[in-house]
Design a protein around this motif. Structure first.
Motif, PDB file in Angstrom:
ATOM      1  N   PHE A 127       0.803  -1.228   0.000  1.00 44.89           N
ATOM      2  CA  PHE A 127       0.000   0.000   0.000  1.00 44.89           C
ATOM      3  C   PHE A 127       0.836   1.278   0.000  1.00 44.89           C
ATOM      4  CE2 PHE A 127       0.046  -1.500   4.495  1.00 44.89           C
ATOM      5  CZ  PHE A 127       0.730  -0.443   5.085  1.00 44.89           C
ATOM      6  N   ASN A 128       2.084   1.185  -0.508  1.00 42.73           N
ATOM      7  CA  ASN A 128       2.893   2.402  -0.695  1.00 42.73           C
ATOM      8  C   ASN A 128       3.110   2.669  -2.183  1.00 42.73           C
ATOM      9  OD1 ASN A 128       4.482   0.126  -0.998  1.00 42.73           O
ATOM     10  ND2 ASN A 128       6.310   1.015  -0.059  1.00 42.73           N
ATOM     11  N   SER A 129       2.128   2.276  -2.997  1.00 43.89           N
ATOM     12  CA  SER A 129       2.187   2.515  -4.443  1.00 43.89           C
ATOM     13  C   SER A 129       1.994   4.004  -4.723  1.00 43.89           C
ATOM     14  CB  SER A 129       1.076   1.726  -5.143  1.00 43.89           C
ATOM     15  OG  SER A 129      -0.176   2.376  -4.950  1.00 43.89           O
ATOM     16  N   PRO A 130       2.300   4.460  -5.939  1.00 46.38           N
ATOM     17  CA  PRO A 130       2.082   5.878  -6.274  1.00 46.38           C
ATOM     18  C   PRO A 130       0.646   6.345  -6.024  1.00 46.38           C
ATOM     19  CG  PRO A 130       3.443   4.845  -7.945  1.00 46.38           C
ATOM     20  CD  PRO A 130       3.002   3.744  -7.025  1.00 46.38           C
ATOM     21  N   LEU A 131      -0.348   5.467  -6.279  1.00 40.15           N
ATOM     22  CA  LEU A 131      -1.746   5.840  -6.051  1.00 40.15           C
ATOM     23  C   LEU A 131      -2.022   6.054  -4.562  1.00 40.15           C
ATOM     24  CD1 LEU A 131      -4.690   6.279  -6.962  1.00 40.15           C
ATOM     25  CD2 LEU A 131      -5.021   3.790  -6.786  1.00 40.15           C
ATOM     26  N   HIS A 132      -1.549   5.143  -3.716  1.00 40.28           N
ATOM     27  CA  HIS A 132      -1.759   5.279  -2.276  1.00 40.28           C
ATOM     28  C   HIS A 132      -1.066   6.537  -1.727  1.00 40.28           C
ATOM     29  CE1 HIS A 132      -2.349   0.824  -2.729  1.00 40.28           C
ATOM     30  NE2 HIS A 132      -3.380   1.120  -1.965  1.00 40.28           N
ATOM     31  N   VAL A 133       0.158   6.776  -2.198  1.00 40.88           N
ATOM     32  CA  VAL A 133       0.914   7.957  -1.746  1.00 40.88           C
ATOM     33  C   VAL A 133       0.190   9.232  -2.164  1.00 40.88           C
ATOM     34  CG1 VAL A 133       3.081   9.256  -2.006  1.00 40.88           C
ATOM     35  CG2 VAL A 133       3.138   6.768  -1.685  1.00 40.88           C
ATOM     36  N   ARG A 134      -0.281   9.251  -3.398  1.00 37.82           N
ATOM     37  CA  ARG A 134      -1.020  10.421  -3.907  1.00 37.82           C
ATOM     38  C   ARG A 134      -2.258  10.701  -3.042  1.00 37.82           C
ATOM     39  NH1 ARG A 134      -4.274   9.566  -9.508  1.00 37.82           N
ATOM     40  NH2 ARG A 134      -5.837  11.177  -9.287  1.00 37.82           N
ATOM     41  N   HIS A 135      -2.982   9.641  -2.690  1.00 36.29           N
ATOM     42  CA  HIS A 135      -4.189   9.825  -1.883  1.00 36.29           C
ATOM     43  C   HIS A 135      -3.850  10.405  -0.514  1.00 36.29           C
ATOM     44  CE1 HIS A 135      -8.147   9.393  -0.288  1.00 36.29           C
ATOM     45  NE2 HIS A 135      -7.828   8.395   0.536  1.00 36.29           N
ATOM     46  N   PHE A 136      -2.791   9.898   0.125  1.00 32.81           N
ATOM     47  CA  PHE A 136      -2.430  10.400   1.441  1.00 32.81           C
ATOM     48  C   PHE A 136      -1.799  11.792   1.379  1.00 32.81           C
ATOM     49  CE2 PHE A 136      -3.837   6.463   2.981  1.00 32.81           C
ATOM     50  CZ  PHE A 136      -4.036   6.621   4.346  1.00 32.81           C
ATOM     51  N   GLU A 137      -1.201  12.128   0.259  1.00 32.62           N
ATOM     52  CA  GLU A 137      -0.736  13.515   0.075  1.00 32.62           C
ATOM     53  C   GLU A 137      -1.930  14.458   0.024  1.00 32.62           C
ATOM     54  OE1 GLU A 137       3.517  12.806  -2.302  1.00 32.62           O
ATOM     55  OE2 GLU A 137       1.674  13.215  -3.453  1.00 32.62           O
ATOM     56  N   ASN A 138      -2.983  14.032  -0.665  1.00 40.70           N
ATOM     57  CA  ASN A 138      -4.204  14.847  -0.731  1.00 40.70           C
ATOM     58  C   ASN A 138      -4.850  14.991   0.646  1.00 40.70           C
ATOM     59  OD1 ASN A 138      -3.948  15.262  -3.475  1.00 40.70           O
ATOM     60  ND2 ASN A 138      -5.227  13.516  -4.040  1.00 40.70           N
ATOM     61  N   LEU A 139      -4.911  13.875   1.394  1.00 42.76           N
ATOM     62  CA  LEU A 139      -5.480  13.927   2.742  1.00 42.76           C
ATOM     63  C   LEU A 139      -4.634  14.822   3.655  1.00 42.76           C
ATOM     64  CD1 LEU A 139      -6.547  10.201   3.383  1.00 42.76           C
ATOM     65  CD2 LEU A 139      -8.070  12.148   2.978  1.00 42.76           C
ATOM     66  N   ALA A 140      -3.301  14.746   3.479  1.00 40.48           N
ATOM     67  CA  ALA A 140      -2.392  15.582   4.284  1.00 40.48           C
ATOM     68  C   ALA A 140      -2.628  17.063   4.008  1.00 40.48           C
ATOM     69  CB  ALA A 140      -0.940  15.208   3.987  1.00 40.48           C
ATOM     70  N   ASN A 141      -2.806  17.409   2.746  1.00 37.61           N
ATOM     71  CA  ASN A 141      -3.089  18.803   2.367  1.00 37.61           C
ATOM     72  C   ASN A 141      -4.429  19.260   2.951  1.00 37.61           C
ATOM     73  OD1 ASN A 141      -0.734  19.245   0.931  1.00 37.61           O
ATOM     74  ND2 ASN A 141      -1.578  18.429  -0.979  1.00 37.61           N
ATOM     75  N   MET A 142      -5.427  18.356   2.890  1.00 36.87           N
ATOM     76  CA  MET A 142      -6.732  18.685   3.470  1.00 36.87           C
ATOM     77  C   MET A 142      -6.625  18.875   4.985  1.00 36.87           C
ATOM     78  SD  MET A 142      -9.340  16.187   1.351  1.00 36.87           S
ATOM     79  CE  MET A 142     -10.805  16.708   2.289  1.00 36.87           C
ATOM     80  N   SER A 143      -5.775  18.064   5.612  1.00 37.07           N
ATOM     81  CA  SER A 143      -5.581  18.168   7.056  1.00 37.07           C
ATOM     82  C   SER A 143      -4.953  19.522   7.427  1.00 37.07           C
ATOM     83  CB  SER A 143      -4.693  17.016   7.541  1.00 37.07           C
ATOM     84  OG  SER A 143      -4.430  17.120   8.915  1.00 37.07           O
ATOM     85  N   LYS A 144      -3.946  19.938   6.664  1.00 32.22           N
ATOM     86  CA  LYS A 144      -3.268  21.222   6.919  1.00 32.22           C
ATOM     87  C   LYS A 144      -4.227  22.400   6.786  1.00 32.22           C
ATOM     88  CE  LYS A 144       1.289  19.744   5.313  1.00 32.22           C
ATOM     89  NZ  LYS A 144       2.148  19.722   4.109  1.00 32.22           N
ATOM     90  N   GLN A 145      -5.173  22.279   5.856  1.00 28.02           N
ATOM     91  CA  GLN A 145      -6.122  23.366   5.603  1.00 28.02           C
ATOM     92  C   GLN A 145      -7.359  23.314   6.498  1.00 28.02           C
ATOM     93  OE1 GLN A 145      -6.954  23.729   1.285  1.00 28.02           O
ATOM     94  NE2 GLN A 145      -5.147  22.435   0.992  1.00 28.02           N
ATOM     95  N   GLY A 146      -7.426  22.284   7.364  1.00 27.95           N
ATOM     96  CA  GLY A 146      -8.592  22.148   8.237  1.00 27.95           C
ATOM     97  C   GLY A 146      -9.814  21.596   7.528  1.00 27.95           C
ATOM     98  N   LEU A 147      -9.583  20.953   6.378  1.00 27.79           N
ATOM     99  CA  LEU A 147     -10.699  20.367   5.622  1.00 27.79           C
ATOM    100  C   LEU A 147     -10.945  18.913   6.048  1.00 27.79           C
ATOM    101  CD1 LEU A 147      -9.843  21.716   2.040  1.00 27.79           C
ATOM    102  CD2 LEU A 147     -11.185  22.802   3.851  1.00 27.79           C
ATOM    103  N   PHE A 148      -9.874  18.242   6.484  1.00 28.15           N
ATOM    104  CA  PHE A 148      -9.966  16.897   7.040  1.00 28.15           C
ATOM    105  C   PHE A 148      -9.496  16.965   8.486  1.00 28.15           C
ATOM    106  CE2 PHE A 148      -7.168  13.000   7.775  1.00 28.15           C
ATOM    107  CZ  PHE A 148      -8.196  12.240   8.327  1.00 28.15           C
ATOM    108  N   VAL A 149     -10.332  16.474   9.389  1.00 33.88           N
ATOM    109  CA  VAL A 149      -9.985  16.490  10.814  1.00 33.88           C
ATOM    110  C   VAL A 149      -9.905  15.049  11.312  1.00 33.88           C
ATOM    111  CG1 VAL A 149     -10.650  17.277  13.114  1.00 33.88           C
ATOM    112  CG2 VAL A 149     -11.150  18.715  11.117  1.00 33.88           C
TER     113      VAL A 149
END
Length: 439
Positions: free
Chosen positions: A227-249
Motif C-alpha cells: 500500500f505504498n504505491s504511487p496511487l496510495h501515496v497520492r491519496h495520502f498527500e491529498n489527505l495531508a493537504n486537506m488536514s493542513k487546511q482544516g478540511l480533514f480532521v
C-alpha cells in the motif's frame, strides 16, 4: 384425611424437584460479543427472539468489550478450558482464527452435524468467500458484515450552498465540498473512522489495486504489503493537504470518529455501514448515504469495497447437544426475515441474497434512499485484487498503520515516508506470522 394430606405433600415435594429438572433440560449457549450501544441492544434482541422461538436452547449474550478485548478474553478462556460456545471475531482476526488449530470447530461441520440446512451459495459471494478456507469449507458464520460507505449532512450542504441531494462522487469533489463547508463556518468538514480499513484497504479494492501481494493474502501466507504505491501515496498527500487546511480532521483510531457525524460536528464522513443504526437514531438533521469517492482517472475504478464487521466462530471442545444449539441459532439468524430486519435496523449487510431481495420487495430502499449503497458496493463482481484482504497479524498491522499515518496529520512525516515505514514494519509482522504457522 391424613392419608390424603400426606399424599398431597409428597406430590408437591416431587413437583418441586421436577421444576428445576425441567428448566435444566434447556441447553445454554454462551455467546461473547463486542457490540455496545444500539448494536448491543440489537444483539440482545436477537438472542431474546431466538430463545422465545423454541424451548430447547437458551443463547446467553455477553458483552466482552471491544473486538480486540473480546478476542483476547476468548483466547485466555480457551486456554483455561472456559471458552464460550460462540465468539464474535472482527474480520481482521480471520486469518489468526483460521490458523488457531484445535481452537475452533468449522461452522460447516457444526451445521451439518446439527442437522441444520446450510447452503453456502445462499450467502452473498463476497461475504461467504471471505470466511471460506482454500479447501472450500466455510469456517465461521457471517454475522454483522459491513462495508465502508460515505455519509454527509444535507443540512450542512444546503447552508454551504452545495446541492444537498448530490454527494461528492470523487475525491477532488470531496475536497471542493470541504472547502465550501469550511468557508460556511464548519469546523470539521470531513473525517473518517478506521483509517486503514477506509483509506487503504477499501480504497485499494475500490480502485482495483493491491493492498498486499498474493492477492491480498488469499493466495498464501507469503503475502507482503503493497500500500505504498504511487496511487496510495497520492491519496495520502491529498489527505495531508486537506488536514493542513482544516478540511480533514482526524478524530482518532478505530471508530473514535463515529460520534462526530451523528452529533452534527463533522459534515462528511467515511465509515462503516453499521454506523447507520446510530445515525438513524441520533442525527437531528437530514443526512445522505452515498458510495465511496474514487479517483476518476484510475482504470477500473470504482470496483468493489471489502467486507468489514465480524463473523461468529464456534469454539472447539463443546458437547454435541451444545453444538446442536449453536446450529439452531445460526439457522435462525440465516432466515430471510431475521436477516432483513437486522439489515434495516443496523445498516449491516443482509448476508443472504434472499434477505436482500426481501428487503428490496418491502420498499425499504425507496423509503430510505442510500440504505442499499453498502449492498450494491459489495455485490459487484470481484477480481483477484478486490476480493478482500486476509492477512496474519492483521490487527498489529492496523495499529502500525495508525501510528505511522498519525505522523502525517501531526506534520512529523511526509506521506511517502509514513507509508513506506508502515509497509516495512507491517511486513515484519507478516514474516513473524508466517514462521509461527508453518505446518
Amino acid at each position: 384425611m391424613k392419608h390424603r394430606s400426606s399424599t398431597l405433600t409428597l406430590t408437591l415435594a416431587i413437583c418441586a424437584l421436577c421444576a428445576p429438572l425441567a428448566s435444566q433440560a434447556q441447553t445454554e449457549v454462551q455467546w461473547w460479543h463486542a457490540m455496545s450501544g444500539p448494536l448491543g441492544e440489537w444483539v440482545n434482541d436477537l438472542a431474546k427472539d431466538f430463545n422465545a422461538s423454541q424451548k430447547d436452547y437458551k443463547v446467553v449474550p455477553t458483552f466482552k468489550g471491544t473486538y480486540d478485548e473480546s478476542m483476547t478474553a476468548a483466547v485466555a478462556a480457551f486456554r483455561s478450558g472456559n471458552a464460550p460456545h460462540i465468539l464474535q471475531v472482527f474480520e481482521v482476526g480471520t486469518a489468526t482464527m483460521m490458523a488457531a488449530k484445535g481452537a475452533i470447530k468449522p461452522v460447516g461441520e457444526v451445521m451439518t452435524e446439527g442437522g441444520a440446512k446450510f447452503d453456502t451459495k445462499a450467502y452473498i459471494p463476497a461475504v461467504a468467500g471471505y470466511y471460506t478456507a482454500p479447501n472450500g469449507q466455510m469456517l465461521s458464520f457471517p454475522f454483522n458484515s459491513s462495508t465502508t460507505i460515505f455519509y454527509y449532512n444535507k443540512d450542512a450542504f444546503k447552508a454551504a450552498g452545495l446541492d444537498p441531494e448530490k454527494a461528492p462522487t470523487t475525491w477532488p469533489e470531496v475536497a471542493l465540498a470541504a472547502g465550501k463547508l469550511k468557508a460556511a463556518g464548519h469546523k470539521c468538514p470531513f473525517t473518517t473512522s478506521w483509517i486503514s480499513w477506509t483509506q487503504l484497504e477499501s480504497f485499494s479494492t475500490w480502485h482495483n489495486t493491491l493492498f498486499a501481494t498474493q492477492n491480498n493474502g488469499f493466495g498464501g501466507p507469503s503475502a507482503r504489503l503493497a500500500f505504498n504505491s504511487p496511487l496510495h501515496v497520492r491519496h495520502f498527500e491529498n489527505l495531508a493537504n486537506m488536514s493542513k487546511q482544516g478540511l480533514f480532521v482526524y478524530k482518532g483510531r478505530a471508530n473514535a470518529a463515529d460520534v462526530s457525524f451523528p452529533s452534527g460536528e463533522c459534515a462528511m464522513m467515511t465509515g462503516s455501514s453499521g454506523l447507520y443504526a446510530r445515525v438513524s437514531k441520533e442525527a437531528k438533521f437530514a443526512y445522505g448515504i452515498a458510495q465511496l469517492p474514487y479517483y476518476p482517472d484510475v482504470a477500473g475504478a470504482p470496483q468493489n469495497t471489502v467486507i468489514g464487521g465480524a463473523s461468529l466462530w464456534a469454539m472447539a471442545g463443546k458437547k454435541p447437544v451444545e453444538y446442536k444449539g449453536v446450529a439452531a441459532f445460526f439457522n435462525y439468524l440465516s432466515k430471510p426475515e431475521v436477516q432483513s430486519a437486522s439489515h434495516k435496523r443496523t445498516g449491516y449487510l443482509p448476508i443472504t441474497m434472499a434477505a436482500f431481495e426481501l428487503t428490496e420487495k418491502s420498499g425499504f430502499y425507496k423509503q430510505f434512499p442510500g440504505t442499499d449503497v453498502a449492498v450494491s458496493q459489495m455485490i459487484r463482481k470481484t477480481t483477484d485484487k478486490s476480493r478482500g484482504v486476509r492477512l496474519g497479524n492483521f490487527n498489529q498491522i492496523r495499529t502500525i498503520i495508525d501510528e505511522e499515518t498519525e505522523q502525517i496529520w501531526s506534520g512529523k512525516k511526509q506521506p511517502k515516508e509514513a507509508l513506506d515505514t508502515a509497509v516495512k514494519r507491517g511486513n515484519e509482522q507478516l514474516e513473524r506470522f508466517q514462521k509461527a504457522n508453518k505446518s
